[in-house]
Design a protein around this motif. Structure first.
Motif: not given
Length: 178
Positions: A66-69, A76-80, A96-98
């Motif tokens: 997710a960090d890399a996305f 959107a992919l990071a959130a997923e 949660l903060h991210k």
């Protein structure tokens, strides 16, 4: 067909038979990374992470993906993927903060509201929790156009911190509007 393309084709064949085959996922992911297709590479890393049996290892790997996305502006992919990590550790404040930042940036108000609710549940500081409820009230009132929820959130802000006069003012404003 070059060696890289041939290897990718072989990995694809293996994955057709065994979609969670760790070595094939890793190899194909490396192939996509080497050829500059970061999204495909990260998607395969995510798929590999989801197959990991150890929840801590799965969580750590999902957060890395997710960090890399996020770094390549695939919000959107990071959130997923952060949401997949959140299933494992629902009270993890950094995650949660991210998610909060991603949903705010995307104006995803319902998702943002849900994250704020989780933060308010986890946060032990009454002043921060009151501010979180107040923010939820503003989102419910302005973005979601849900007066009942807005009133409930402003009331929770007041219950948590009686010095929240702005919450009282918002309650008064909502109740006196036509």
């Amino acid at each position: 067909m070059g060696e890289g393309e041939r290897a990718a084709s072989l990995y694809d064949e293996v994955l057709t038979e065994a979609p969670d085959h760790e070595r094939a996922l890793a190899g194909l992911s490396q192939h996509h990374a080497a050829s500059g297709n970061k999204v495909a590479s990260l998607a395969l890393k995510r798929q590999r992470a989801m197959a990991l049996p150890d929840p801590k290892e799965r969580f750590t790997t999902l957060v890395e993906v997710a960090d890399a996305f996020s770094k390549i502006d695939e919000d959107a992919l990071a959130a997923e993927v952060y949401e997949a990590a959140r299933v494992i550790e629902p009270d993890n404040l950094p995650i949660l903060h991210k998610l909060l930042a991603l949903y705010q940036k995307a104006n995803k108000w319902v998702s943002l509201f849900d994250i704020l609710r989780s933060i308010a549940t986890v946060d032990t500081d009454p002043l921060r929790r009151a501010k979180t409820y107040f923010t939820m009230g503003q989102i419910a009132s302005i973005e979601l156009l849900d007066r009942g929820t807005a009133l409930e959130m402003f009331d929770l802000a007041l219950d948590t911190d009686a010095s929240q006069l702005s919450a009282f003012e918002n309650i008064n404003r909502i109740l006196t509007e036509a």
